[in-house]
Write a protein that holds these residues in place. Structure first.
Motif: not given
Length: 189
Positions: A6-13, A55-67, A117-125
């Motif tokens: 039940s992670v709130a997304w997007p998290p605080v940067p 270029e054709r398939e990517m949405p305007g805001v790419p990869e916008q999903w939890p995680g 970056a990975c250490a920060a993401a793992l700390d957040w997780l």
């Protein structure tokens, strides 16, 4: 991606000494295209995606999903860190666990940004859905990725063949203490 609990997304940067991990934005689209079409980035990942198709398939805001975190250096995207639930299509030892992935643009290699970056993401997780084991898979030929996996606390679970090459699957148990002090991970307020 399936839910990370039940992670709130997007998290605080998340801010480290040099980076910000944040949700993707429309301004990141060109960097995502560059990242996903780079032959260097995809040397160990089965090759780059075709630029015209992306270029054709990517949405305007790419990869916008939890995680999905953008790795931002001085206001520009230099890569991505992904935390996603491993599905039934993964190795049996990985199913149901959180899978860590990361991609950085070649100009960002060799500066320690992936570890930071990975250490920060793992700390957040660790503070989001606590008690989650994490897996990471990489080709054994990718020496840098293998070193980073060990540095982040992943231990080998198995080796297997996929995509014409030997792969390595590592597991980081829940509650694994990682020394993030070198990266001064702090949430932006």
């Amino acid at each position: 991606m399936t839910e990370l609990g039940s992670v709130a997304w997007p998290p605080v940067p998340i801010r480290t000494e040099r980076l910000v991990l944040r949700a993707p934005e429309a301004r990141d689209r060109a960097a995502f295209v560059e990242l996903l079409t780079s032959p260097e980035v995809h040397t160990y990942l089965g090759g780059p995606r075709p630029r015209d198709q992306l270029e054709r398939e990517m949405p305007g805001v790419p990869e916008q999903w939890p995680g999905s975190f953008v790795v931002d250096l001085e206001g520009a995207m230099i890569g991505q860190v992904l935390l996603r639930r491993a599905t039934e299509h993964r190795r049996p030892a990985a199913v149901g666990k959180v899978d860590l992935g990361y991609l950085l643009l070649p100009r960002a290699w060799g500066h320690g940004y992936a570890a930071e970056a990975c250490a920060a993401a793992l700390d957040w997780l660790a503070g989001a859905p606590p008690g989650e084991p994490v897996v990471l898979a990489t080709q054994t030929a990718n020496v840098r990725s293998m070193r980073l996996a060990v540095k982040l606390g992943f231990a080998e679970v198995e080796r297997f063949q996929a995509w014409g090459a030997e792969q390595w699957l590592g597991l980081r148990p829940p509650g694994h203490a990682f020394q993030v002090s070198a990266f001064s991970v702090a949430r932006i307020r």
